[in-house]
Design a protein around this motif. Sequence first.
Motif, short mmCIF file in Angstrom:
data_model
loop_
_atom_site.label_atom_id
_atom_site.label_comp_id
_atom_site.label_asym_id
_atom_site.label_seq_id
_atom_site.Cartn_x
_atom_site.Cartn_y
_atom_site.Cartn_z
N VAL A 1 0.84 -1.21 0.00
CA VAL A 1 0.00 0.00 0.00
C VAL A 1 0.87 1.25 0.00
O VAL A 1 2.03 1.23 0.43
CB VAL A 1 -0.94 0.03 1.21
CG1 VAL A 1 -1.87 -1.17 1.19
CG2 VAL A 1 -0.17 0.08 2.53
N VAL B 1 -2.29 5.22 10.13
CA VAL B 1 -1.89 3.88 9.74
C VAL B 1 -1.04 3.24 10.83
O VAL B 1 -1.23 2.06 11.18
CB VAL B 1 -1.13 3.92 8.39
CG1 VAL B 1 -0.48 2.58 8.10
CG2 VAL B 1 -2.09 4.31 7.27
N ARG C 1 -3.84 -6.63 5.56
CA ARG C 1 -4.25 -5.38 4.90
C ARG C 1 -5.76 -5.20 4.99
O ARG C 1 -6.24 -4.10 5.27
CB ARG C 1 -3.80 -5.39 3.44
CG ARG C 1 -4.27 -4.18 2.66
CD ARG C 1 -3.71 -4.18 1.24
NE ARG C 1 -4.22 -3.06 0.46
CZ ARG C 1 -3.83 -2.78 -0.78
NH1 ARG C 1 -2.92 -3.54 -1.39
NH2 ARG C 1 -4.34 -1.73 -1.42
N GLU D 1 -7.56 -2.01 6.86
CA GLU D 1 -8.38 -1.05 6.12
C GLU D 1 -9.84 -1.06 6.59
O GLU D 1 -10.45 0.02 6.71
CB GLU D 1 -8.32 -1.37 4.63
CG GLU D 1 -6.94 -1.12 4.02
CD GLU D 1 -6.84 -1.57 2.57
OE1 GLU D 1 -6.04 -0.98 1.81
OE2 GLU D 1 -7.58 -2.51 2.18
N THR D 2 -10.41 -2.22 6.86
CA THR D 2 -11.84 -2.29 7.17
C THR D 2 -12.15 -2.07 8.64
O THR D 2 -13.12 -1.38 8.98
CB THR D 2 -12.42 -3.64 6.72
OG1 THR D 2 -11.72 -4.71 7.38
CG2 THR D 2 -12.28 -3.81 5.22
N LEU E 1 -8.99 1.55 9.86
CA LEU E 1 -8.90 2.82 9.14
C LEU E 1 -10.25 3.30 8.62
O LEU E 1 -10.52 4.50 8.63
CB LEU E 1 -7.92 2.69 7.97
CG LEU E 1 -6.44 2.46 8.30
CD1 LEU E 1 -5.63 2.33 7.03
CD2 LEU E 1 -5.90 3.58 9.18
N TYR F 1 -11.07 3.04 5.47
CA TYR F 1 -10.90 3.41 4.07
C TYR F 1 -9.81 2.55 3.46
O TYR F 1 -8.98 1.97 4.16
CB TYR F 1 -10.56 4.90 3.91
CG TYR F 1 -9.33 5.37 4.66
CD1 TYR F 1 -8.05 5.23 4.13
CD2 TYR F 1 -9.46 5.99 5.91
CE1 TYR F 1 -6.94 5.67 4.81
CE2 TYR F 1 -8.34 6.45 6.60
CZ TYR F 1 -7.08 6.28 6.05
OH TYR F 1 -5.97 6.71 6.73
N ARG F 2 -9.84 2.46 2.13
CA ARG F 2 -8.85 1.69 1.40
C ARG F 2 -7.61 2.53 1.14
O ARG F 2 -7.70 3.73 0.89
CB ARG F 2 -9.42 1.20 0.07
CG ARG F 2 -10.60 0.25 0.21
CD ARG F 2 -10.14 -1.12 0.67
NE ARG F 2 -11.26 -2.06 0.77
CZ ARG F 2 -11.13 -3.32 1.17
NH1 ARG F 2 -9.94 -3.78 1.49
NH2 ARG F 2 -12.19 -4.11 1.23
N LEU F 3 -6.48 1.88 1.19
CA LEU F 3 -5.23 2.52 0.82
C LEU F 3 -4.88 2.13 -0.62
O LEU F 3 -5.09 0.98 -1.01
CB LEU F 3 -4.11 2.07 1.75
CG LEU F 3 -4.24 2.50 3.22
CD1 LEU F 3 -3.26 1.71 4.09
CD2 LEU F 3 -4.01 4.00 3.37
#
Length: 589
Positions: free
Chosen positions: A290, A300, A335, A339-340, A343, A345-347
């Motif tokens: 990412v 992150v 990952r 992300e889910t 965060l 959101y997607r990187l």
Amino acid sequence: MTTQTTAPTRTAEQAAGQSTGQADEHAAARTVRPPRATRPNGQWKVDGPTPLNHNEEFKAESNSLDVRERIESTYAREGFDSIPDDDLHGRFRWWGLYTQRKPGIDGGRTATLEPHELEDRYFMLRVRTDGQLLDPAALRVLGGISGDFGRGSADITDRQNIQYHWVEIESMPQIWQRLDAVGLETTTACGDSPRGFLGSPVAGIAADEIIDPTPVILEIKRRYIGDPELANLPRKFKTAITGHPSLDVVHEINDISLVGVVHPELGPGYDLWVGGALSTTPRLGERLGVFVTEDQAPDVWHGVIRIFRDYGYRRLRNKARLKFLLADWGTEKFREVLETEYLGYRLPDGPPPAPATRPGDHVGIHEQKDGRLYVGAAPVVGRVGGGTLTGLADLLEQVGADGARLTAHQKVVILGVPADRVDELVAGLEPLGLTARPSLFRRSTIACTGIEFCKLAIVDTKDTAARVIGELEDRLTDVTELLEQPIELNVNGCPNSCARIQTADVGLKGQIITVDGEQMPGFQVHLGGGLVGKGRDAGGLGRTVRGLKVPATEVADYVERVVRTYESERDAGETFAQWAHRADEESLR
């Protein structure tokens, strides 16, 4: 002479694991297997927060960070004997304190004595710098602490820390006051917590820098260091952040690393690596693939450390590092969870870092982006002392330099040197025990604390390494002039690999060996390790030569022999690591 040996009945790793948990990865298999579904592993989000061992119990009883108040109000007043066990051998680590080894206990007894029999009434104290610029005022404080409270001791560690010895508990309030005054701290310098960061020593000043990591480091520290929510991790959590193309923070062996890259559409930012660590079950970190912007980097980092906190294995401390979770999950699942769940959101996908442009120790004289210069200098295996630190402060003021940073290779880098004062600086470093023009082996050798102070150690490291450097400087001038790059020699006093033995050209792991029926200090040999960040064309762990053990008194003989063999057998352009992995075992003995 080299020889084979048999292991003692009770290994040093076992004894050390009982006392601190630092050496307890020896029980983990080389190939990590998934945890048994029928038995809880202490993952908070899977099994709940019920403690499954005593380490987890004392961490659950109270926030370990709270022990500083007790040190200042009670233990510093009432003395060593007033300290209860869970504070002394547990929570003190969250403020950088370990009891040091009692003098006179040989390495053969490390595995047989209980922790209280090994320890002295003095402490090792670790001060984190996190890539911070140390101006003359900070250097004087560090030197003063050494002289006033540490019997002149001070070492630069390969984690960019300053490490003292002989510290008494009664001195800690004064030490913290002095550190606070210059923006330094010991907060979570040890313990199951976010340890000191590795930051590029040339952040913000190097002419060839990709991105300055200073804002990210400062923001992560501002938000999260000292946060009670991150004070109870399964084990230690190590961070490295760089934006320099020399890849100067050994990013492959940290729990999380952010490495400067340029995205073809989004510009400069960071490539994310997770799950690296060495010790007795070494595993190099992996890219998640990412791209992380500067603004995203603190979030992150926070997401990754909370994954470790919530999903890390806590039942067995020898499986409690992030590398074991990553080995079971794989990068795709890691990952996805980041992300889910953390965060939201997607990187974007991102590029890997390019191979290192040059060695990341920054030794020598280099140009800055502002027209000034920076100068990297080498002590002998990190030993500096209070007089060196104070003298360096005076020298920096004399030549008008900005300050100094420490490196991940036990070196010091002086920044902001006026071009017309460089020669004066370089000459002034020599009487302080620092040199900007070190010999090949002085530049490339690092060593851990060793048996002099460490309760886990089996053999001497600092003095052994210093002696070997001197002997090799005399013996190998004809060969080293022909070599295209330094050959790294990393010396470790036990199996824990604080000195990164598996990633060195020549890595020495201390142990008691038997020669002609007599036990003596010696080393197991690892050859051909390397990291991309050390200028290698490929990273990898070293090769263990089967049955090879070298007495401590014969290390220089062995290194000379193997270096001369490499010089005579290598192909054109072949590195030591490449040769060591293809050579037959007879050539490596």
